[in-house]
Scaffold this motif. Sequence first.
Motif, PDB file in Angstrom:
ATOM      1  N   PRO A   1       0.780  -1.232   0.000  1.00  0.00           N
ATOM      2  CA  PRO A   1       0.000   0.000   0.000  1.00  0.00           C
ATOM      3  C   PRO A   1       0.812   1.283   0.000  1.00  0.00           C
ATOM      4  O   PRO A   1       0.247   2.365  -0.214  1.00  0.00           O
ATOM      5  CB  PRO A   1      -0.797  -0.109   1.303  1.00  0.00           C
ATOM      6  N   HIS A   2       2.128   1.191   0.229  1.00  0.00           N
ATOM      7  CA  HIS A   2       2.925   2.406   0.431  1.00  0.00           C
ATOM      8  C   HIS A   2       4.060   2.565  -0.576  1.00  0.00           C
ATOM      9  O   HIS A   2       4.906   3.447  -0.402  1.00  0.00           O
ATOM     10  CB  HIS A   2       3.512   2.425   1.838  1.00  0.00           C
TER      11      HIS A   2
ATOM     12  N   ARG B   1      10.589  10.461   1.311  1.00  0.00           N
ATOM     13  CA  ARG B   1      11.118   9.592   2.361  1.00  0.00           C
ATOM     14  C   ARG B   1      10.011   8.761   3.003  1.00  0.00           C
ATOM     15  O   ARG B   1      10.269   7.704   3.600  1.00  0.00           O
ATOM     16  CB  ARG B   1      11.826  10.448   3.418  1.00  0.00           C
ATOM     17  N   ALA B   2       8.767   9.218   2.885  1.00  0.00           N
ATOM     18  CA  ALA B   2       7.637   8.480   3.450  1.00  0.00           C
ATOM     19  C   ALA B   2       7.297   7.225   2.647  1.00  0.00           C
ATOM     20  O   ALA B   2       6.615   6.337   3.155  1.00  0.00           O
ATOM     21  CB  ALA B   2       6.412   9.386   3.529  1.00  0.00           C
TER      22      ALA B   2
ATOM     23  N   ILE C   1       2.142   9.605   1.342  1.00  0.00           N
ATOM     24  CA  ILE C   1       1.991  10.869   2.044  1.00  0.00           C
ATOM     25  C   ILE C   1       0.779  11.646   1.522  1.00  0.00           C
ATOM     26  O   ILE C   1       0.221  12.497   2.208  1.00  0.00           O
ATOM     27  CB  ILE C   1       3.298  11.691   1.932  1.00  0.00           C
ATOM     28  N   TYR C   2       0.350  11.308   0.298  1.00  0.00           N
ATOM     29  CA  TYR C   2      -0.830  11.926  -0.315  1.00  0.00           C
ATOM     30  C   TYR C   2      -2.110  11.360   0.294  1.00  0.00           C
ATOM     31  O   TYR C   2      -3.047  12.092   0.618  1.00  0.00           O
ATOM     32  CB  TYR C   2      -0.791  11.686  -1.826  1.00  0.00           C
TER      33      TYR C   2
ATOM     34  N   GLY D   1      -1.255  11.013   9.608  1.00  0.00           N
ATOM     35  CA  GLY D   1      -2.571  10.400   9.605  1.00  0.00           C
ATOM     36  C   GLY D   1      -2.936   9.943   8.206  1.00  0.00           C
ATOM     37  O   GLY D   1      -2.063   9.656   7.380  1.00  0.00           O
ATOM     38  N   VAL D   2      -4.209   9.891   7.902  1.00  0.00           N
ATOM     39  CA  VAL D   2      -4.646   9.407   6.586  1.00  0.00           C
ATOM     40  C   VAL D   2      -4.161  10.337   5.473  1.00  0.00           C
ATOM     41  O   VAL D   2      -3.902   9.888   4.349  1.00  0.00           O
ATOM     42  CB  VAL D   2      -6.175   9.222   6.561  1.00  0.00           C
ATOM     43  N   VAL D   3      -4.017  11.608   5.768  1.00  0.00           N
ATOM     44  CA  VAL D   3      -3.294  12.548   4.910  1.00  0.00           C
ATOM     45  C   VAL D   3      -2.158  13.105   5.752  1.00  0.00           C
ATOM     46  O   VAL D   3      -2.393  13.642   6.834  1.00  0.00           O
ATOM     47  CB  VAL D   3      -4.206  13.686   4.411  1.00  0.00           C
ATOM     48  N   TRP D   4      -0.939  12.962   5.273  1.00  0.00           N
ATOM     49  CA  TRP D   4       0.206  13.416   6.058  1.00  0.00           C
ATOM     50  C   TRP D   4       0.306  14.937   6.018  1.00  0.00           C
ATOM     51  O   TRP D   4       0.032  15.571   4.991  1.00  0.00           O
ATOM     52  CB  TRP D   4       1.501  12.800   5.527  1.00  0.00           C
TER      53      TRP D   4
END
Length: 285
Positions: free
Chosen positions: A27-28, A48-49, A76-77, A111-114
Amino acid sequence: MTSDGDGAMFSILRPEQVAAPLVLDSPHSGRFYPADFAPAQPPERYRRAEDMHVDELFGDAPALGLPLLSARFGRIYCDVNRAFDDLDPSVLDDASGLALAPSSKARLGKGVVWTATPPDGAPLLAGPLSRTDYEARLARCWWPYHETLARLLDETRRSGRIFHLDLHSMQPVANAMHEDATGSRRPDIVLSDREGTSAAAGFLDAALAAFDGLGFSLAVNDPFKGAEILRRHGNPAAGVHSLQVEVNRALYMDVEAYGKTAQFADTRQRLATFVTRLRDWCARA
């Protein structure tokens, strides 16, 4: 092997024939940032996320007879491993009427949006996050990803059971945006089952055994216990067994320059051996 997905948002690599009731998702590992993403930080900060290259590390899955779902959008989006309401209301330009439930991670800016960038939590945005953008990201990314994963798990079931690996990577050393102590060194692999709630014990035992002799140092539920994907989809009572797998980035990439290292091919091969062993266990289970 065939590929399908929702435009640029995610993809599914499907095997010609499913070999076992086992699904993988990453997922990332996405690196696509839609036009409405307006960061105040440069890419070398916010990227970096990403769990860089994780989809490639486990890219042998379709050839091994297993489907692989991967997000294409940057974590991060929109972070699909956070609850859809995991957001600090103070970061929105308008939170009226929203029942948000920020976790400790949201308060760290992830969170769900960084709203912050690693490693030190520098602000990602120049101003408040638009409520319209937050809701649009959920509609475009969060809900479709979870709905697709649920369908993929359901269609790959056999005899009422399905096994699932949720794939991630981790920094070798904890930083200020992590919940374990800053400076803590991580093992090679962390397996998580939300303290025994997202999978039957036999699946965790099988995963640990599948790593035997491959040269990785292992930990269970420390420092990661599993997050929203396991919470939402792992349901042993209903025959859905989900484990989170964290791979130490030092095993395959330069964590500062972001490129693959000479170890990448070896790490990928060892992970393919792990997946093959676990696939065979799932086929028999």
